[in-house]
Design an enzyme around this catalytic site. Sequence first.
Site, PDB file in Angstrom:
ATOM      1  N   THR A  59       0.797  -1.242   0.000  1.00  0.00           N
ATOM      2  CA  THR A  59       0.000   0.000   0.000  1.00  0.00           C
ATOM      3  C   THR A  59       0.828   1.290   0.000  1.00  0.00           C
ATOM      4  O   THR A  59       0.397   2.276  -0.609  1.00  0.00           O
ATOM      5  CB  THR A  59      -1.018   0.007   1.166  1.00  0.00           C
ATOM      6  OG1 THR A  59      -0.346  -0.347   2.380  1.00  0.00           O
ATOM      7  CG2 THR A  59      -2.152  -0.975   0.916  1.00  0.00           C
ATOM      8  N   TRP A  80      -4.064  -3.830 -22.650  1.00  0.00           N
ATOM      9  CA  TRP A  80      -3.729  -2.843 -21.607  1.00  0.00           C
ATOM     10  C   TRP A  80      -4.900  -2.690 -20.641  1.00  0.00           C
ATOM     11  O   TRP A  80      -4.734  -2.660 -19.416  1.00  0.00           O
ATOM     12  CB  TRP A  80      -3.439  -1.506 -22.291  1.00  0.00           C
ATOM     13  CG  TRP A  80      -2.587  -0.545 -21.533  1.00  0.00           C
ATOM     14  CD1 TRP A  80      -2.714  -0.190 -20.214  1.00  0.00           C
ATOM     15  CD2 TRP A  80      -1.480   0.209 -22.048  1.00  0.00           C
ATOM     16  NE1 TRP A  80      -1.756   0.740 -19.890  1.00  0.00           N
ATOM     17  CE2 TRP A  80      -0.993   1.004 -20.982  1.00  0.00           C
ATOM     18  CE3 TRP A  80      -0.871   0.306 -23.286  1.00  0.00           C
ATOM     19  CZ2 TRP A  80       0.091   1.875 -21.145  1.00  0.00           C
ATOM     20  CZ3 TRP A  80       0.198   1.176 -23.443  1.00  0.00           C
ATOM     21  CH2 TRP A  80       0.684   1.944 -22.383  1.00  0.00           C
ATOM     22  N   ARG A 161     -17.970   1.780 -38.065  1.00  0.00           N
ATOM     23  CA  ARG A 161     -16.674   1.352 -37.484  1.00  0.00           C
ATOM     24  C   ARG A 161     -16.574  -0.167 -37.351  1.00  0.00           C
ATOM     25  O   ARG A 161     -15.485  -0.696 -37.128  1.00  0.00           O
ATOM     26  CB  ARG A 161     -16.460   2.002 -36.130  1.00  0.00           C
ATOM     27  CG  ARG A 161     -17.437   1.506 -35.074  1.00  0.00           C
ATOM     28  CD  ARG A 161     -17.142   2.064 -33.722  1.00  0.00           C
ATOM     29  NE  ARG A 161     -18.208   1.736 -32.786  1.00  0.00           N
ATOM     30  CZ  ARG A 161     -18.152   2.012 -31.496  1.00  0.00           C
ATOM     31  NH1 ARG A 161     -17.103   2.596 -30.986  1.00  0.00           N
ATOM     32  NH2 ARG A 161     -19.156   1.691 -30.716  1.00  0.00           N
ATOM     33  N   ASN A 177      -1.549   4.171 -10.130  1.00  0.00           N
ATOM     34  CA  ASN A 177      -0.469   4.381  -9.161  1.00  0.00           C
ATOM     35  C   ASN A 177       0.652   3.365  -9.389  1.00  0.00           C
ATOM     36  O   ASN A 177       0.486   2.391 -10.140  1.00  0.00           O
ATOM     37  CB  ASN A 177      -1.008   4.358  -7.728  1.00  0.00           C
ATOM     38  CG  ASN A 177      -1.585   3.011  -7.348  1.00  0.00           C
ATOM     39  OD1 ASN A 177      -0.941   1.972  -7.532  1.00  0.00           O
ATOM     40  ND2 ASN A 177      -2.800   3.013  -6.829  1.00  0.00           N
ATOM     41  N   ARG A 188       3.797  -7.075 -18.579  1.00  0.00           N
ATOM     42  CA  ARG A 188       3.828  -6.578 -19.968  1.00  0.00           C
ATOM     43  C   ARG A 188       5.217  -6.149 -20.437  1.00  0.00           C
ATOM     44  O   ARG A 188       5.430  -6.048 -21.637  1.00  0.00           O
ATOM     45  CB  ARG A 188       2.852  -5.406 -20.122  1.00  0.00           C
ATOM     46  CG  ARG A 188       1.422  -5.734 -19.735  1.00  0.00           C
ATOM     47  CD  ARG A 188       0.830  -6.872 -20.542  1.00  0.00           C
ATOM     48  NE  ARG A 188      -0.582  -7.090 -20.197  1.00  0.00           N
ATOM     49  CZ  ARG A 188      -1.359  -7.995 -20.784  1.00  0.00           C
ATOM     50  NH1 ARG A 188      -0.883  -8.778 -21.732  1.00  0.00           N
ATOM     51  NH2 ARG A 188      -2.613  -8.138 -20.416  1.00  0.00           N
TER      52      ARG A 188
HETATM   53  C1  LIG Z   1       1.295 -13.136 -21.265  1.00  0.00           C
HETATM   54  C2  LIG Z   1      -0.149 -12.889 -20.948  1.00  0.00           C
HETATM   55  C3  LIG Z   1      -1.126 -13.695 -21.499  1.00  0.00           C
HETATM   56  C4  LIG Z   1      -2.476 -13.492 -21.199  1.00  0.00           C
HETATM   57  N1  LIG Z   1      -3.412 -14.297 -21.770  1.00  0.00           N
HETATM   58  C5  LIG Z   1      -4.731 -14.102 -21.487  1.00  0.00           C
HETATM   59  C6  LIG Z   1      -5.734 -14.921 -22.076  1.00  0.00           C
HETATM   60  O1  LIG Z   1      -5.457 -15.827 -22.843  1.00  0.00           O
HETATM   61  N2  LIG Z   1      -7.028 -14.651 -21.799  1.00  0.00           N
HETATM   62  C7  LIG Z   1      -7.398 -13.654 -20.913  1.00  0.00           C
HETATM   63  O2  LIG Z   1      -8.593 -13.475 -20.673  1.00  0.00           O
HETATM   64  N3  LIG Z   1      -6.464 -12.875 -20.357  1.00  0.00           N
HETATM   65  C8  LIG Z   1      -5.156 -13.056 -20.622  1.00  0.00           C
HETATM   66  N4  LIG Z   1      -4.216 -12.233 -20.048  1.00  0.00           N
HETATM   67  C9  LIG Z   1      -4.665 -11.129 -19.189  1.00  0.00           C
HETATM   68  C10 LIG Z   1      -4.515 -11.482 -17.697  1.00  0.00           C
HETATM   69  O3  LIG Z   1      -5.334 -12.593 -17.357  1.00  0.00           O
HETATM   70  C11 LIG Z   1      -4.910 -10.274 -16.825  1.00  0.00           C
HETATM   71  O4  LIG Z   1      -6.277  -9.956 -17.052  1.00  0.00           O
HETATM   72  C12 LIG Z   1      -4.092  -9.039 -17.094  1.00  0.00           C
HETATM   73  O5  LIG Z   1      -2.735  -9.342 -17.220  1.00  0.00           O
HETATM   74  C13 LIG Z   1      -4.307  -8.007 -15.975  1.00  0.00           C
HETATM   75  O6  LIG Z   1      -3.617  -8.464 -14.821  1.00  0.00           O
HETATM   76  P1  LIG Z   1      -4.151  -8.198 -13.362  1.00  0.00           P
HETATM   77  O7  LIG Z   1      -5.510  -8.765 -13.167  1.00  0.00           O
HETATM   78  O8  LIG Z   1      -3.068  -8.668 -12.428  1.00  0.00           O
HETATM   79  O9  LIG Z   1      -4.180  -6.596 -13.325  1.00  0.00           O
HETATM   80  P2  LIG Z   1      -5.221  -5.612 -12.624  1.00  0.00           P
HETATM   81  O10 LIG Z   1      -6.588  -5.827 -13.157  1.00  0.00           O
HETATM   82  O11 LIG Z   1      -4.637  -4.214 -12.744  1.00  0.00           O
HETATM   83  O12 LIG Z   1      -5.218  -6.059 -11.128  1.00  0.00           O
HETATM   84  C14 LIG Z   1      -4.084  -5.826 -10.277  1.00  0.00           C
HETATM   85  C15 LIG Z   1      -4.191  -6.756  -9.085  1.00  0.00           C
HETATM   86  O13 LIG Z   1      -5.337  -6.399  -8.321  1.00  0.00           O
HETATM   87  C16 LIG Z   1      -5.945  -7.585  -7.814  1.00  0.00           C
HETATM   88  N5  LIG Z   1      -7.296  -7.696  -8.383  1.00  0.00           N
HETATM   89  C17 LIG Z   1      -7.847  -6.932  -9.361  1.00  0.00           C
HETATM   90  N6  LIG Z   1      -9.113  -7.299  -9.594  1.00  0.00           N
HETATM   91  C18 LIG Z   1      -9.362  -8.335  -8.776  1.00  0.00           C
HETATM   92  C19 LIG Z   1     -10.489  -9.176  -8.568  1.00  0.00           C
HETATM   93  N7  LIG Z   1     -11.614  -9.038  -9.279  1.00  0.00           N
HETATM   94  N8  LIG Z   1     -10.405 -10.132  -7.648  1.00  0.00           N
HETATM   95  C20 LIG Z   1      -9.283 -10.310  -6.921  1.00  0.00           C
HETATM   96  N9  LIG Z   1      -8.166  -9.580  -7.068  1.00  0.00           N
HETATM   97  C21 LIG Z   1      -8.210  -8.581  -7.983  1.00  0.00           C
HETATM   98  C22 LIG Z   1      -5.068  -8.750  -8.210  1.00  0.00           C
HETATM   99  O14 LIG Z   1      -4.118  -8.969  -7.196  1.00  0.00           O
HETATM  100  C23 LIG Z   1      -4.367  -8.219  -9.452  1.00  0.00           C
HETATM  101  O15 LIG Z   1      -3.124  -8.848  -9.740  1.00  0.00           O
HETATM  102  C24 LIG Z   1      -2.859 -12.434 -20.327  1.00  0.00           C
HETATM  103  C25 LIG Z   1      -1.873 -11.626 -19.767  1.00  0.00           C
HETATM  104  C26 LIG Z   1      -0.531 -11.839 -20.059  1.00  0.00           C
HETATM  105  C27 LIG Z   1       0.498 -10.935 -19.448  1.00  0.00           C
END
Ligand SMILES: Cc1cc2nc3c(=O)[nH]c(=O)nc-3n(C[C@H](O)[C@H](O)[C@H](O)COP(=O)(O)OP(=O)(O)OC[C@H]3O[C@@H](n4cnc5c(N)ncnc54)[C@H](O)[C@@H]3O)c2cc1C
Length: 227
Positions: A59, A80, A161, A177, A188
């Site tokens: 945090t 993204w 579109r 942040n 990424r």
């Molecule tokens: C190499 C690669 C391949 C991928 N392939 C796929 C794919 O095939 N299909 C697909 O759908 N996606 C895919 N993704 C996307 C991936 O599943 C994530 O949605 C994306 O990377 C965002 O990550 P995040 O959820 O950690 O980030 P954020 O959404 O920014 O979340 C940050 C952190 O907050 C917490 N958090 C956020 N929301 C929640 C929640 N609802 N519950 C609990 N904790 C939460 C978690 O700790 C999370 O790590 C891929 C990503 C990468 C990097």
Amino acid sequence: MNEHSFAVLDKGFVRLDAYMADDLSVVNSARVSFAKFSTELGDAERGLIRFLMKNRHGTPFEHNSFRFHVKCPIFVAREWMRHRIGSYNEWSGRYSKLEAEFYIPREMRTQVGKPGHYKFEPLESQIDNQLAYDSMLASCEHAFETYEYLLSIDVAKEVARMVLPVNTYTQFIWTANLRSIMNFLSLRNAEDAMFEIREYAKVVEALVTEMMPVSMQAFVENNRIAP
Ligand SMILES: Cc1cc2nc3c(=O)[nH]c(=O)nc-3n(C[C@H](O)[C@H](O)[C@H](O)COP(=O)(O)OP(=O)(O)OC[C@H]3O[C@@H](n4cnc5c(N)ncnc54)[C@H](O)[C@@H]3O)c2cc1C
């Protein structure tokens, strides 16, 4: 492009539009637990930042803000915007006409290996590379001609579109942040990320590192795991 704005891919950019960010904010967000406050970043403060990162006290890395203006292909924006911890506003294809700007990789790549372990290598044949490029270009040009045609007969922008490809350039504002940005960079700006989003992530990493160098050094030393 200014000192906080960098070209990415053939027509895109990342521009740091505004920021409220410094390493001392991490230190003081942690020290408030003891009603203490630092005004300078010395060795003790640097050590505290490393401690917080290593022990995943996340945090204190949230009390800062970076606002980016990004121009990228829609397929990059789609990856993204899976990063939910942040705020987004994007160019609307419902309200304004999209520019005929699209991204085509100059070097085509092929996918080898098994699911989960794919590697991407350049197409061996230069002829195939050129043919792939030419056919993508022709397809995109045709899509934009159809878009123009549909608009010319008064089809609404939001409908016209629908013919446009996912390599069309879009623009958006992203505010997040450092904790969330480190999570973004961990995923990424990584070897298994898609080449195109990684190009953007590298610029984001350089910009946040300039503003919060001690925190980012601790992130790198912690195997790029977000706290
Ligand atoms: C190499 C690669 C391949 C991928 N392939 C796929 C794919 O095939 N299909 C697909 O759908 N996606 C895919 N993704 C996307 C991936 O599943 C994530 O949605 C994306 O990377 C965002 O990550 P995040 O959820 O950690 O980030 P954020 O959404 O920014 O979340 C940050 C952190 O907050 C917490 N958090 C956020 N929301 C929640 C929640 N609802 N519950 C609990 N904790 C939460 C978690 O700790 C999370 O790590 C891929 C990503 C990468 C990097």
